[in-house]
Write a protein that holds these residues in place. Sequence first.
Motif, mmCIF file in Angstrom:
data_model
loop_
_atom_site.group_PDB
_atom_site.id
_atom_site.type_symbol
_atom_site.label_atom_id
_atom_site.label_comp_id
_atom_site.label_asym_id
_atom_site.label_seq_id
_atom_site.Cartn_x
_atom_site.Cartn_y
_atom_site.Cartn_z
ATOM 1 N N ALA A 188 0.836 -1.209 0.000
ATOM 2 C CA ALA A 188 0.000 0.000 0.000
ATOM 3 C C ALA A 188 0.869 1.256 0.000
ATOM 4 O O ALA A 188 0.591 2.213 -0.737
ATOM 5 C CB ALA A 188 -0.932 -0.004 1.207
ATOM 6 N N GLN A 189 1.917 1.272 0.807
ATOM 7 C CA GLN A 189 2.807 2.432 0.862
ATOM 8 C C GLN A 189 3.479 2.662 -0.491
ATOM 9 O O GLN A 189 3.567 3.792 -0.971
ATOM 10 C CB GLN A 189 3.855 2.245 1.956
ATOM 11 N N ALA A 190 3.928 1.581 -1.116
ATOM 12 C CA ALA A 190 4.577 1.694 -2.427
ATOM 13 C C ALA A 190 3.592 2.166 -3.493
ATOM 14 O O ALA A 190 3.938 2.966 -4.367
ATOM 15 C CB ALA A 190 5.189 0.352 -2.824
ATOM 16 N N ARG A 191 2.356 1.676 -3.415
ATOM 17 C CA ARG A 191 1.328 2.080 -4.382
ATOM 18 C C ARG A 191 1.049 3.578 -4.272
ATOM 19 O O ARG A 191 0.956 4.288 -5.275
ATOM 20 C CB ARG A 191 0.070 1.252 -4.124
ATOM 21 N N LEU A 192 0.919 4.068 -3.048
ATOM 22 C CA LEU A 192 0.672 5.499 -2.860
ATOM 23 C C LEU A 192 1.872 6.330 -3.305
ATOM 24 O O LEU A 192 1.705 7.405 -3.882
ATOM 25 C CB LEU A 192 0.311 5.794 -1.402
ATOM 26 N N ALA A 193 3.075 5.828 -3.069
ATOM 27 C CA ALA A 193 4.276 6.537 -3.534
ATOM 28 C C ALA A 193 4.315 6.584 -5.061
ATOM 29 O O ALA A 193 4.701 7.608 -5.650
ATOM 30 C CB ALA A 193 5.532 5.851 -2.990
ATOM 31 N N MET A 194 3.884 5.503 -5.722
ATOM 32 C CA MET A 194 3.837 5.472 -7.185
ATOM 33 C C MET A 194 2.856 6.526 -7.700
ATOM 34 O O MET A 194 3.150 7.259 -8.653
ATOM 35 C CB MET A 194 3.424 4.079 -7.672
ATOM 36 N N LEU A 195 1.683 6.628 -7.060
ATOM 37 C CA LEU A 195 0.695 7.630 -7.464
ATOM 38 C C LEU A 195 1.240 9.038 -7.242
ATOM 39 O O LEU A 195 1.080 9.918 -8.097
ATOM 40 C CB LEU A 195 -0.616 7.434 -6.704
ATOM 41 N N GLU A 196 1.885 9.265 -6.104
ATOM 42 C CA GLU A 196 2.457 10.592 -5.822
ATOM 43 C C GLU A 196 3.509 10.965 -6.847
ATOM 44 O O GLU A 196 3.557 12.106 -7.296
ATOM 45 C CB GLU A 196 3.048 10.622 -4.412
ATOM 46 N N LYS A 197 4.349 10.007 -7.220
ATOM 47 C CA LYS A 197 5.391 10.267 -8.216
ATOM 48 C C LYS A 197 4.775 10.696 -9.550
ATOM 49 O O LYS A 197 5.348 11.491 -10.282
ATOM 50 C CB LYS A 197 6.262 9.026 -8.399
ATOM 51 N N ALA A 198 3.584 10.189 -9.842
ATOM 52 C CA ALA A 198 2.885 10.557 -11.079
ATOM 53 C C ALA A 198 2.105 11.862 -10.933
ATOM 54 O O ALA A 198 1.434 12.288 -11.865
ATOM 55 C CB ALA A 198 1.938 9.429 -11.493
ATOM 56 N N GLY A 199 2.174 12.487 -9.747
ATOM 57 C CA GLY A 199 1.468 13.754 -9.532
ATOM 58 C C GLY A 199 0.066 13.582 -8.983
ATOM 59 O O GLY A 199 -0.751 14.502 -9.039
#
Length: 136
Positions: free
Chosen positions: A21-32
Amino acid sequence: MWSQIDANMHLRHSAYADFAAQARLAMLEKAGMDARHFQELHIGPILFREETIYLREAGPHDSLRVTCELTKCRPDGSRWSVRHEIYRKDGIKSAVVNVDGAWIDTKLRKLAALSGELMEKFTSLPRSEDFTETTS
């Protein structure tokens, strides 16, 4: 963390889901696509299914690396699937976490589609080699 270890002295089952879950949210944040933006638009990601496949144990002193990539998505981005692979510091794959999700309107509490701006960002997420576009 000690709280992530079970009685057998390896990573407890639910910790894998937390790391994914943490990695998924970080991936979304990286995409803006950060949490603040979601709050402003009254939209957020939800999960329908989460599956963890355990391959090798991870212990109390293991550092972990988590990868994320889209494996499936509807053309409008309304439903999607993500694969996470969790690796120990020695490069051994410890687990695979697969999730199926969608977007929810947090005011109406109903499934929602992404705006054009968010859809553009969402389509920039990393895709797996076996990525498929789907209608289901």
